[in-house]
Design a protein around this motif. Sequence first.
Motif, PDB file in Angstrom:
ATOM      1  N   THR A  42       0.841  -1.191   0.000  1.00  0.00           N
ATOM      2  CA  THR A  42       0.000   0.000   0.000  1.00  0.00           C
ATOM      3  C   THR A  42       0.879   1.246   0.000  1.00  0.00           C
ATOM      4  N   SER A  43       0.611   2.145  -0.927  1.00  0.00           N
ATOM      5  CA  SER A  43       1.407   3.372  -1.006  1.00  0.00           C
ATOM      6  C   SER A  43       0.977   4.378   0.060  1.00  0.00           C
ATOM      7  N   VAL A  44       1.920   5.235   0.417  1.00  0.00           N
ATOM      8  CA  VAL A  44       1.681   6.310   1.380  1.00  0.00           C
ATOM      9  C   VAL A  44       2.041   7.630   0.715  1.00  0.00           C
ATOM     10  N   LEU A  45       1.087   8.555   0.701  1.00  0.00           N
ATOM     11  CA  LEU A  45       1.334   9.914   0.228  1.00  0.00           C
ATOM     12  C   LEU A  45       0.862  10.886   1.299  1.00  0.00           C
ATOM     13  N   ASP A  46       1.686  11.853   1.605  1.00  0.00           N
ATOM     14  CA  ASP A  46       1.349  12.845   2.640  1.00  0.00           C
ATOM     15  C   ASP A  46       1.035  12.167   3.971  1.00  0.00           C
ATOM     16  N   GLY A  47       1.700  11.051   4.230  1.00  0.00           N
ATOM     17  CA  GLY A  47       1.506  10.340   5.489  1.00  0.00           C
ATOM     18  C   GLY A  47       0.211   9.566   5.574  1.00  0.00           C
ATOM     19  N   LYS A  48      -0.504   9.410   4.445  1.00  0.00           N
ATOM     20  CA  LYS A  48      -1.777   8.700   4.446  1.00  0.00           C
ATOM     21  C   LYS A  48      -1.743   7.525   3.476  1.00  0.00           C
ATOM     22  N   LEU A  49      -2.604   6.547   3.722  1.00  0.00           N
ATOM     23  CA  LEU A  49      -2.647   5.321   2.937  1.00  0.00           C
ATOM     24  C   LEU A  49      -3.517   5.490   1.700  1.00  0.00           C
TER      25      LEU A  49
ATOM     26  N   ILE B  17       6.810   8.114   7.823  1.00  0.00           N
ATOM     27  CA  ILE B  17       6.699   7.965   6.375  1.00  0.00           C
ATOM     28  C   ILE B  17       5.755   9.020   5.813  1.00  0.00           C
ATOM     29  N   GLU B  18       6.278   9.926   5.022  1.00  0.00           N
ATOM     30  CA  GLU B  18       5.458  10.892   4.295  1.00  0.00           C
ATOM     31  C   GLU B  18       5.122  10.376   2.900  1.00  0.00           C
TER      32      GLU B  18
ATOM     33  N   GLU C 155      -6.874  12.378  -7.106  1.00  0.00           N
ATOM     34  CA  GLU C 155      -7.967  11.714  -6.404  1.00  0.00           C
ATOM     35  C   GLU C 155      -7.461  10.869  -5.229  1.00  0.00           C
ATOM     36  N   SER C 156      -6.319  10.204  -5.423  1.00  0.00           N
ATOM     37  CA  SER C 156      -5.772   9.363  -4.373  1.00  0.00           C
ATOM     38  C   SER C 156      -5.432  10.182  -3.131  1.00  0.00           C
ATOM     39  N   ARG C 157      -4.858  11.345  -3.346  1.00  0.00           N
ATOM     40  CA  ARG C 157      -4.549  12.220  -2.202  1.00  0.00           C
ATOM     41  C   ARG C 157      -5.829  12.677  -1.512  1.00  0.00           C
ATOM     42  N   ASN C 158      -6.872  12.933  -2.281  1.00  0.00           N
ATOM     43  CA  ASN C 158      -8.127  13.419  -1.705  1.00  0.00           C
ATOM     44  C   ASN C 158      -8.859  12.338  -0.922  1.00  0.00           C
ATOM     45  N   THR C 159      -8.647  11.080  -1.273  1.00  0.00           N
ATOM     46  CA  THR C 159      -9.382   9.993  -0.623  1.00  0.00           C
ATOM     47  C   THR C 159      -8.513   9.156   0.296  1.00  0.00           C
ATOM     48  N   ALA C 160      -7.240   9.503   0.453  1.00  0.00           N
ATOM     49  CA  ALA C 160      -6.339   8.734   1.328  1.00  0.00           C
ATOM     50  C   ALA C 160      -6.804   8.794   2.778  1.00  0.00           C
ATOM     51  N   ILE C 161      -6.445   7.737   3.526  1.00  0.00           N
ATOM     52  CA  ILE C 161      -6.889   7.691   4.930  1.00  0.00           C
ATOM     53  C   ILE C 161      -5.700   7.536   5.880  1.00  0.00           C
TER      54      ILE C 161
END
Length: 286
Positions: free
Chosen positions: A36-43, A84-85, A280-286
């Motif tokens: 699972t990728s992590v962007l901006d510290g979110k999954l 992890i950011e 979209e991935s950044r907007n919906t990351a958790i």
Amino acid sequence: MTRTVYVNGTYLPETDAKISIFDRGFLMSDAVYEVTSVLDGKLIDFEGHAVRLQRSLDELDIKKPCTKDELLKIHRKLVVINQIEEGLVYLQVTRGSDGDRDFVFPSEDTPPTLVLFTQNKPGLADSPAARKGAKIISIDDIRWGRRDIKTVQLLYPSMGKMMAKKAGCDDAWMIENGYVTEGTSNNAYFVKGNTIVTRPLSNEILHGITRKAVLRMAKEAQMQIDERLFTIEEAREADEAFTTSASAFVMPVVEIDGIQLGNGIPGPIARRLREIYLEESRNTAI
């Protein structure tokens, strides 16, 4: 900095992590995994990975190690602890060990092994490789027939990566019975006009989580999708091509078997899909 990893209920330094030498993941590749990728510290797309993990476990009759909510807590804790950011969380479930080597599955009360660790990947989203585009070669696909199950049987894909590296390229697309199956660690696509062509889902390819999201976004953007078998010759004559995966998102392809696609730079559809996917991935990351 030493990473903190997770092994069977315990968070500990990576240097202290241990599993049995009799673990079936080690001896038999009797294990499944997810990244699972992590962007901006979110999954990114955790739900999709959790659903596919459960499907893989069910297909191999491996016991579920914990609930989805517990898995999410473990992922989030490792991301925070390891700061992890941008990066990845790797998860692996094996059938476990009953203390010896045997082709027969261990008893049903044998607990599965659950291991997770993070990988720090600064610049994952703003990838120089994506700006340049990938060069690929084609190779025979000699893997087993259940590629829809995300097992750790990755020796041949790894060999394929090395074949590409030796040829001065970035990756390989695999060919079976005259048709492209997929890349060594990604799903494969080519573009002709306004139509994106990719192989349909079956046991022959991995049911990519990123694939599913990107095809949905392409349809929403009024792009045409043609899910069918295709040859490497068709791909070489395409306007552009790309791959999708959880760790590389949408990766443009600019050369296949030494043949340049288009003008040799990432094509507009691949670039746009990468842009849409990341947004979209950044907007919906958790």
